[in-house]
Enzyme design. Structure first.
Site, PDB file in Angstrom:
ATOM      1  N   MET A 161       0.862  -1.175   0.000  1.00 15.00           N
ATOM      2  CA  MET A 161       0.000   0.000   0.000  1.00 15.00           C
ATOM      3  C   MET A 161       0.903   1.231   0.000  1.00 15.00           C
ATOM      4  O   MET A 161       1.738   1.393   0.882  1.00 15.00           O
ATOM      5  CB  MET A 161      -0.901  -0.034   1.239  1.00 15.00           C
ATOM      6  CG  MET A 161      -1.828   1.134   1.395  1.00 15.00           C
ATOM      7  SD  MET A 161      -3.101   0.821   2.664  1.00 15.00           S
ATOM      8  CE  MET A 161      -2.102   0.442   4.098  1.00 15.00           C
ATOM      9  N   ARG A 296      -5.932  -1.713   9.404  1.00 14.78           N
ATOM     10  CA  ARG A 296      -6.101  -1.236  10.781  1.00 14.78           C
ATOM     11  C   ARG A 296      -6.592  -2.348  11.688  1.00 14.78           C
ATOM     12  O   ARG A 296      -6.163  -2.446  12.836  1.00 14.78           O
ATOM     13  CB  ARG A 296      -7.045  -0.034  10.793  1.00 14.78           C
ATOM     14  CG  ARG A 296      -6.403   1.218  10.245  1.00 14.78           C
ATOM     15  CD  ARG A 296      -7.373   2.372  10.050  1.00 14.78           C
ATOM     16  NE  ARG A 296      -6.649   3.556   9.596  1.00 14.78           N
ATOM     17  CZ  ARG A 296      -7.212   4.708   9.260  1.00 14.78           C
ATOM     18  NH1 ARG A 296      -8.542   4.834   9.330  1.00 14.78           N
ATOM     19  NH2 ARG A 296      -6.472   5.729   8.854  1.00 14.78           N
ATOM     20  N   TYR A 433       1.651   3.391  12.736  1.00 12.47           N
ATOM     21  CA  TYR A 433       1.349   3.143  11.322  1.00 12.47           C
ATOM     22  C   TYR A 433      -0.099   2.708  11.093  1.00 12.47           C
ATOM     23  O   TYR A 433      -0.801   2.327  12.011  1.00 12.47           O
ATOM     24  CB  TYR A 433       2.354   2.210  10.666  1.00 12.47           C
ATOM     25  CG  TYR A 433       2.505   0.769  11.092  1.00 12.47           C
ATOM     26  CD1 TYR A 433       1.610   0.102  11.910  1.00 12.47           C
ATOM     27  CD2 TYR A 433       3.606   0.046  10.614  1.00 12.47           C
ATOM     28  CE1 TYR A 433       1.789  -1.225  12.251  1.00 12.47           C
ATOM     29  CE2 TYR A 433       3.796  -1.284  10.945  1.00 12.47           C
ATOM     30  CZ  TYR A 433       2.875  -1.908  11.774  1.00 12.47           C
ATOM     31  OH  TYR A 433       3.065  -3.225  12.097  1.00 12.47           O
ATOM     32  N   GLU A 434      -0.508   2.841   9.834  1.00 15.36           N
ATOM     33  CA  GLU A 434      -1.906   2.647   9.406  1.00 15.36           C
ATOM     34  C   GLU A 434      -2.863   3.600  10.124  1.00 15.36           C
ATOM     35  O   GLU A 434      -4.020   3.274  10.374  1.00 15.36           O
ATOM     36  CB  GLU A 434      -2.357   1.196   9.608  1.00 15.36           C
ATOM     37  CG  GLU A 434      -1.488   0.161   8.926  1.00 15.36           C
ATOM     38  CD  GLU A 434      -1.308   0.425   7.435  1.00 15.36           C
ATOM     39  OE1 GLU A 434      -2.107   1.157   6.843  1.00 15.36           O
ATOM     40  OE2 GLU A 434      -0.340  -0.106   6.866  1.00 15.36           O
ATOM     41  N   GLY A 435      -2.375   4.779  10.431  1.00 14.24           N
ATOM     42  CA  GLY A 435      -3.193   5.786  11.099  1.00 14.24           C
ATOM     43  C   GLY A 435      -2.879   5.834  12.579  1.00 14.24           C
ATOM     44  O   GLY A 435      -3.155   4.883  13.306  1.00 14.24           O
TER      45      GLY A 435
END
Length: 592
Positions: A161, A296, A433-435
């Site tokens: 991604m 997530r 990571y991933e928000g």
């Protein structure tokens, strides 16, 4: 010390999930005891025998970037990945149409917990591929699905991604990567950073999902599109063609997860990397969120996994280490007889029980959301609500639990040779990571609470309240803990109503959005601990569950409600009074 916690996972699925939800899932997926037992048994064996032995060596050796822009993973990773593919583990959750096994998200999550606990760096590769599979299943056109999904599903190819750029960070609206239309494809140019497994030697091909802006597109997030950019182009017969214009410029030197390559990728250094539009133009961000949501969830699983790994290592060390004479114990007793060491271990274990319940419940809501034919989209809303709570709370708590794991070891925990420090280092990326946790909290506050005036989150809290009230009336052994949860639920309802009533003070609320998330995570954790304890109290000793195993579930609930649940009151007070005080500090004051 690695323990797959197979029995705890079996119990969470077969009993703690609850008969009503278990029945609903059973109508769309096979989660029978035989299936769960068979899959988890083999997954535990694979984690224990193949992946776990590579964890410490992978951390020490790390990945190697070569001058020809290739990346070599740690010794044994490539062989272990081939074993994973051959055993069919890469395909368990994917659609049968393209070679997947279409197993429940619940079972997939349970196996993922084992793998990430065994070796988080190694298992990250599959996590990203799984998210790409889901994205292409939902948004890819027929040709894209037929070209890429079978190979991604069987593991021959892996996925990435590509969002972040050096200048932008999480501000995707300012990304500069460009896409120019050419025949049946686009030419992509730009640089992406923090790309997990963006280059490696474990698979035949790497399929990148890349956000870029088509020439003439609107500014900001409305002008972003999503593209498939393979490392090697795919010929019409499915064979691999020439290398695409994608280059790995370097890999990052990191605090943790050293066994996984985190790359800097250059797209289009020459004529432009060939890419294929996914969905429609300018819809890239909304499509990418499908992959991000899955990622997530996966990172939340990682939070549970690394917590469990840290706990089992600390528990084993405490059972062997002799230091002083514990109060009211005898000389030679090990340190887990010291009251404070037991406090840490018991609290770690109780929170892990709560984490696992949240993981299994959230996986169930995702399964049900995919098949929900009702008009109110109940399970879709519930799954969307649970994901930021799961990602935020599990990952934040994992850092504290891994830190406690070091503390149990004392000075030896600070020494790399024991391995306890690695779990802490690996855990520290998870709230980022991933928000980040703040992004999850803002999602929860603005999109999940304020957007519908708190309707869905109050429905969730009332579900918790109803179960606690029912348990309080019918189960004498759980009466005290259920009463604590009732009080915490009422306090949370009051706090959420305060948030909704003060929705005009968005800056003040945003300053306390993380406490809002942590409050909800703590309450949901108590709910899951209650479900587990309630289920164990209704079972009798049998060949599957010893009496001590069942009794422990009630003890974990008592520990959670007495040591973790009181944080609800702290969070509530911060939410009601803390937002405005943050605004009294200016950036300039920080330099005074």
């Amino acid at each position: 010390m690695f323990d797959a916690s197979e029995n705890d996972l079996r119990f969470a699925i077969q009993h703690a999930l609850g008969p009503e939800i278990h029945k609903l899932i059973s109508e769309i997926h096979d989660i029978s005891n035989d299936t769960v037992d068979a899959v988890l048994s083999e997954a535990a064996k694979f984690a224990r025998d193949v992946i776990a032995p590579l964890n410490l060596s992978g951390d020490k050796q790390g990945c190697t970037w070569h001058s020809d822009n290739t990346v070599q993973t740690p010794t044994g990773f490539k062989e272990a990945y081939n074993d994973m593919c051959e055993a069919g583990w890469c395909s368990i959750e994917a659609s049968e149409e393209f070679g997947g096994q279409n197993l429940s998200k619940i079972i997939s999550a349970a196996t993922a917990e084992m793998w990430h606990s065994a070796n988080m760096s190694f298992s990250l590769c599959h996590l990203l591929s799984q998210g790409q599979i889901h994205t292409l299943e939902k948004y890819g056109d027929q040709k894209q699905q037929q070209t890429y999904l079978p190979k991604l599903i069987d593991g021959s190819w892996t996925g990435t991604m590509n969002l972040t750029e050096p200048h932008a960070g999480t501000d995707l609206g300012s990304l500069k990567s460009t896409a120019y239309s050419e025949d049946d494809h686009y030419r992509i140019k730009g640089q992406k950073i923090y790309i997990t497994y963006g280059e490696h030697d474990m698979s035949e091909n790497i399929i990148h999902l890349v956000l870029a802006r088509i020439e003439g597109a609107p500014d900001g997030i409305k002008g972003i599109s999503l593209f498939i950019v393979p490392k090697y182009l795919v010929n019409s017969d499915g064979s691999l063609g020439k290398k695409n214009d994608v280059k790995c410029l370097s890999i990052e030197h990191k605090l943790g997860i050293n066994g996984s390559p985190t790359t800097v990728l250059q797209f289009g250094e020459n004529h432009g990397a060939i890419g294929y539009l996914v969905g429609k133009e300018n819809q890239g961000l909304s499509i990418m969120f499908a992959m991000m949501n899955d990622a997530r969830f996966g990172v939340g699983v990682q939070g549970l996994s690394i917590s469990n790994r840290a706990f089992h290592q600390a528990k084993s060390y405490a059972a062997e280490r002799v230091q002083g004479i514990p109060l009211e114990r005898k000389k030679g007793d090990t340190i887990h007889h010291h009251p404070d060491v037991m406090r840490m271990l018991a609290s770690m274990r109780a929170e892990i029980e709560a984490m696992r319940g949240i993981m299994i419940y959230t996986a169930a809501t995702i399964d049900l959301a995919k098949s929900d034919a009702s008009q109110n989209n109940y399970w879709l809303f519930r799954s969307e609500l649970m994901i930021p709570i799961m990602k935020g709370w599990l990952t934040e708590r994992s850092v504290s639990i891994a830190s406690d794991g070091i503390q149990v070891h004392g000075g030896m925990g600070f020494i790399e040779e024991t391995g306890a420090a690695q779990h802490y280092r690996d855990a520290r990326i998870l709230p980022i990571y991933e928000g980040t946790t703040a992004i999850q909290a803002n999602d929860l506050l603005h999109r999940k609470i304020l957007r519908d005036e708190g309707t869905n989150i109050l429905d969730l809290i009332n579900d918790i309240l109803d179960e606690a009230k029912s348990t309080n009336k019918t189960n004498i052994d759980l009466k005290l803990s259920s009463k604590r949860i009732i009080d915490a639920a009422y306090s949370t309802i009051d706090t959420i109503k305060f948030v909704v009533d003060n929705k005009k003070s968005l800056r003040h609320l945003s300053a306390v959005s993380v406490p809002i998330l942590m409050m909800m995570g703590t309450l949901c954790g108590a709910w899951m601990a209650l479900k587990s304890a309630k289920a164990s109290s209704e079972l009798e000793y049998n060949a599957n569950w010893s009496q001590s195993f069942l009794n422990a579930k009630s003890s974990y609930l008592n520990i959670f409600t007495s040591h973790s649940l009181p944080n609800i009151q702290k969070y509530s007070q911060v939410i009601k009074t803390g937002g405005e005080t943050v605004d009294t500090i200016s950036p300039e004051m920080l330099w005074e």
